[in-house]
Design an enzyme around this catalytic site. Structure first.
Site, PDB file in Angstrom:
ATOM      1  N   GLY A  19       0.828  -1.219   0.000  1.00 38.38           N
ATOM      2  CA  GLY A  19       0.000   0.000   0.000  1.00 38.38           C
ATOM      3  C   GLY A  19       0.852   1.254   0.000  1.00 38.38           C
TER       4      GLY A  19
ATOM      5  N   ARG B 114      -2.018   7.058   2.195  1.00 33.41           N
ATOM      6  CA  ARG B 114      -1.626   8.073   3.193  1.00 33.41           C
ATOM      7  C   ARG B 114      -0.608   7.489   4.162  1.00 33.41           C
ATOM      8  NH1 ARG B 114      -7.100   9.574   2.153  1.00 33.41           N
ATOM      9  NH2 ARG B 114      -7.661   7.540   2.977  1.00 33.41           N
ATOM     10  N   MET B 115      -0.878   6.260   4.667  1.00 33.57           N
ATOM     11  CA  MET B 115       0.072   5.651   5.590  1.00 33.57           C
ATOM     12  C   MET B 115       1.306   5.123   4.861  1.00 33.57           C
ATOM     13  SD  MET B 115      -0.490   5.963   8.730  1.00 33.57           S
ATOM     14  CE  MET B 115       0.800   4.818   9.204  1.00 33.57           C
TER      15      MET B 115
ATOM     16  N   HIS C  76     -12.562  11.193  12.660  1.00 32.07           N
ATOM     17  CA  HIS C  76     -11.519  10.997  11.653  1.00 32.07           C
ATOM     18  C   HIS C  76     -11.808  11.837  10.413  1.00 32.07           C
ATOM     19  CE1 HIS C  76     -10.431   7.464  14.064  1.00 32.07           C
ATOM     20  NE2 HIS C  76      -9.247   7.519  13.458  1.00 32.07           N
TER      21      HIS C  76
ATOM     22  N   LYS D 134     -12.083   8.384   5.547  1.00 32.57           N
ATOM     23  CA  LYS D 134     -12.049   7.091   6.251  1.00 32.57           C
ATOM     24  C   LYS D 134     -13.220   6.217   5.819  1.00 32.57           C
ATOM     25  CE  LYS D 134     -11.327   4.904  10.697  1.00 32.57           C
ATOM     26  NZ  LYS D 134     -10.330   3.984  10.109  1.00 32.57           N
TER      27      LYS D 134
HETATM   28  P1  NAD Z   1      -5.321   4.869   1.875  1.00 36.72           P
HETATM   29  O1  NAD Z   1      -6.592   4.547   1.156  1.00 36.72           O
HETATM   30  O2  NAD Z   1      -4.698   6.216   1.730  1.00 36.72           O
HETATM   31  O3  NAD Z   1      -4.182   3.772   1.507  1.00 36.72           O
HETATM   32  C1  NAD Z   1      -4.407   2.414   1.280  1.00 36.72           C
HETATM   33  C2  NAD Z   1      -3.511   2.024   0.107  1.00 36.72           C
HETATM   34  O4  NAD Z   1      -3.567   0.606  -0.032  1.00 36.72           O
HETATM   35  C3  NAD Z   1      -4.012   2.650  -1.213  1.00 36.72           C
HETATM   36  O5  NAD Z   1      -2.942   3.319  -1.861  1.00 36.72           O
HETATM   37  C4  NAD Z   1      -4.494   1.439  -1.996  1.00 36.72           C
HETATM   38  O6  NAD Z   1      -4.326   1.580  -3.397  1.00 36.72           O
HETATM   39  C5  NAD Z   1      -3.582   0.343  -1.429  1.00 36.72           C
HETATM   40  N1  NAD Z   1      -4.087  -1.004  -1.722  1.00 36.72           N
HETATM   41  C6  NAD Z   1      -5.365  -1.438  -1.750  1.00 36.72           C
HETATM   42  N2  NAD Z   1      -5.414  -2.734  -2.128  1.00 36.72           N
HETATM   43  C7  NAD Z   1      -4.124  -3.119  -2.334  1.00 36.72           C
HETATM   44  C8  NAD Z   1      -3.514  -4.339  -2.752  1.00 36.72           C
HETATM   45  N3  NAD Z   1      -4.262  -5.423  -3.053  1.00 36.72           N
HETATM   46  N4  NAD Z   1      -2.158  -4.394  -2.838  1.00 36.72           N
HETATM   47  C9  NAD Z   1      -1.402  -3.313  -2.565  1.00 36.72           C
HETATM   48  N5  NAD Z   1      -1.928  -2.112  -2.188  1.00 36.72           N
HETATM   49  C10 NAD Z   1      -3.266  -2.026  -2.068  1.00 36.72           C
HETATM   50  O7  NAD Z   1      -5.638   4.562   3.416  1.00 36.72           O
HETATM   51  P2  NAD Z   1      -4.752   4.934   4.704  1.00 36.72           P
HETATM   52  O8  NAD Z   1      -5.318   6.138   5.351  1.00 36.72           O
HETATM   53  O9  NAD Z   1      -3.294   4.855   4.378  1.00 36.72           O
HETATM   54  O10 NAD Z   1      -5.161   3.703   5.636  1.00 36.72           O
HETATM   55  C11 NAD Z   1      -4.952   2.355   5.242  1.00 36.72           C
HETATM   56  C12 NAD Z   1      -5.498   1.435   6.317  1.00 36.72           C
HETATM   57  O11 NAD Z   1      -4.753   1.607   7.520  1.00 36.72           O
HETATM   58  C13 NAD Z   1      -6.968   1.706   6.703  1.00 36.72           C
HETATM   59  O12 NAD Z   1      -7.579   0.476   7.001  1.00 36.72           O
HETATM   60  C14 NAD Z   1      -6.839   2.578   7.936  1.00 36.72           C
HETATM   61  O13 NAD Z   1      -7.981   2.522   8.771  1.00 36.72           O
HETATM   62  C15 NAD Z   1      -5.644   1.939   8.581  1.00 36.72           C
HETATM   63  N6  NAD Z   1      -4.915   2.788   9.536  1.00 36.72           N
HETATM   64  C16 NAD Z   1      -4.432   2.164  10.637  1.00 36.72           C
HETATM   65  C17 NAD Z   1      -3.658   2.858  11.548  1.00 36.72           C
HETATM   66  C18 NAD Z   1      -3.054   2.091  12.697  1.00 36.72           C
HETATM   67  O14 NAD Z   1      -2.308   2.685  13.516  1.00 36.72           O
HETATM   68  N7  NAD Z   1      -3.313   0.786  12.789  1.00 36.72           N
HETATM   69  C19 NAD Z   1      -3.396   4.214  11.353  1.00 36.72           C
HETATM   70  C20 NAD Z   1      -3.902   4.842  10.206  1.00 36.72           C
HETATM   71  C21 NAD Z   1      -4.650   4.112   9.292  1.00 36.72           C
END
Ligand code: NAD
Length: 272
Positions: free
Chosen positions: A10, A14-15, A157, A161
């Site tokens: 991913g 954002r992360m 959030h 989200k």
């Molecule tokens: P985001 O949508 O910005 O990023 C997710 C990325 O994953 C996207 O770029 C997407 O294209 C990619 N992706 C999707 N399917 C994929 C695949 N099959 N193979 C490779 N990449 C793939 O979302 P985000 O804000 O970065 O958050 C991602 C996840 O992390 C969410 O579930 C969010 O709730 C979670 N999160 C967790 C924490 C924590 O501390 N645990 C903190 C922030 C966000």
């Protein structure tokens, strides 16, 4: 000692971009591979360019399995179905996995539990140290105050989200339920609308707000007649999650198979 070889799933999220910067800035870690879903415009680009660091010599791949061939630990913040598939690759290639993805359903949990027979998996709804301390405190307070104190968990959030309540809010609910020695599923009230009737005694309520660019706010309220105790955590930058995830990745390398939490990584289980 050789650097720990880390892969990121991913990478363009954002992360993902925050993790690229954090891994690159952490001594003893080396970013060796990264992937995105196929068709994503970031595929083929240099990860360093994606994260605003300048070229790092690692291109974003659309082969998730490929990153498990070169990394020792993969950090996955993607989407539930993707994470379940990645858990299978982790088990097949003997690679530890750090999972930040939230919104997982029973089938995704089962995929992680399955893979955890073969490799170490650290899973946390929130990788910040502050939130993990909040979980420990919530459990302890719930156990001390008992069910006469109504528990409400409020989270806010950013507008993008996709899941609600947040994984962190649910983790706080689990911690409260553990403190009360009940199952969260029997007590949770996830949103209210219309003539709901009085609050069922002992229930654990959730409310979700969405808007703007809020990184993550959580408050747990313990309310009874005559007093109210509130604990609040506010994340103002995603870096706190990335820092925790990288710490978990370093901890997970070489760890025996099993499903671990961030509270294991920072040894927050037990008394506070
Ligand atoms: P985001 O949508 O910005 O990023 C997710 C990325 O994953 C996207 O770029 C997407 O294209 C990619 N992706 C999707 N399917 C994929 C695949 N099959 N193979 C490779 N990449 C793939 O979302 P985000 O804000 O970065 O958050 C991602 C996840 O992390 C969410 O579930 C969010 O709730 C979670 N999160 C967790 C924490 C924590 O501390 N645990 C903190 C922030 C966000």
């Amino acid at each position: 000692m050789a650097d720990i070889r880390i892969g990121i799933a991913g990478a363009a999220g954002r992360m993902g971009a925050t993790l690229i910067r954090e891994v690159s800035a952490t001594a003893g870690c080396r970013l060796v591979a990264a992937c995105e879903r196929s068709g994503h415009p970031a595929v083929g680009r240099d990860v360093g360019d994606l994260a605003g660091l300048g070229p790092l010599g690692v291109a974003v791949s659309d082969s998730a399995e490929g990153i498990f061939r070169s990394a020792e630990v993969v950090i996955d913040f993607t989407a539930p179905d993707a994470t379940a598939v990645h858990a299978g690759f982790a088990a097949r290639h003997g690679v530890a996995l750090v999972v930040g993805t939230t919104g997982l359903a029973a089938n995704h949990d089962a995929a992680l539990a399955d893979a955890a027979h073969k490799v170490a998996i650290v899973r946390a709804a929130n990788f910040s140290i502050g939130v993990n301390l909040l979980l420990t405190l919530s459990e302890r307070i719930a156990s001390t105050l008992g069910p006469d104190y109504d528990v409400e968990i409020v989270e806010m959030h950013h507008r993008h989200k996709k899941d609600a309540p947040s994984g962190t809010a649910l983790a706080i609910g689990e911690a409260v339920a553990e403190g009360r020695k009940i199952a969260l599923a029997t007590a949770a009230v996830r949103g209210r609308d219309g003539i709901t009737g009085e609050r069922p005694p002992g229930s654990i309520g959730f409310a979700s707000l969405r808007g703007g660019d809020v990184v993550g706010d959580h408050t747990v309220v313990f309310a009874t007649e005559g007093e109210r105790l509130e604990l609040t955590h506010r994340a103002s930058h995603r870096r706190v999650f990335a820092k925790g995830a990288v710490r978990a990745a370093i901890w997970a390398k070489g760890r025996p198979p099993g499903l671990y939490s961030m509270r294991d990584v920072v040894a927050l289980t037990g008394g506070v």
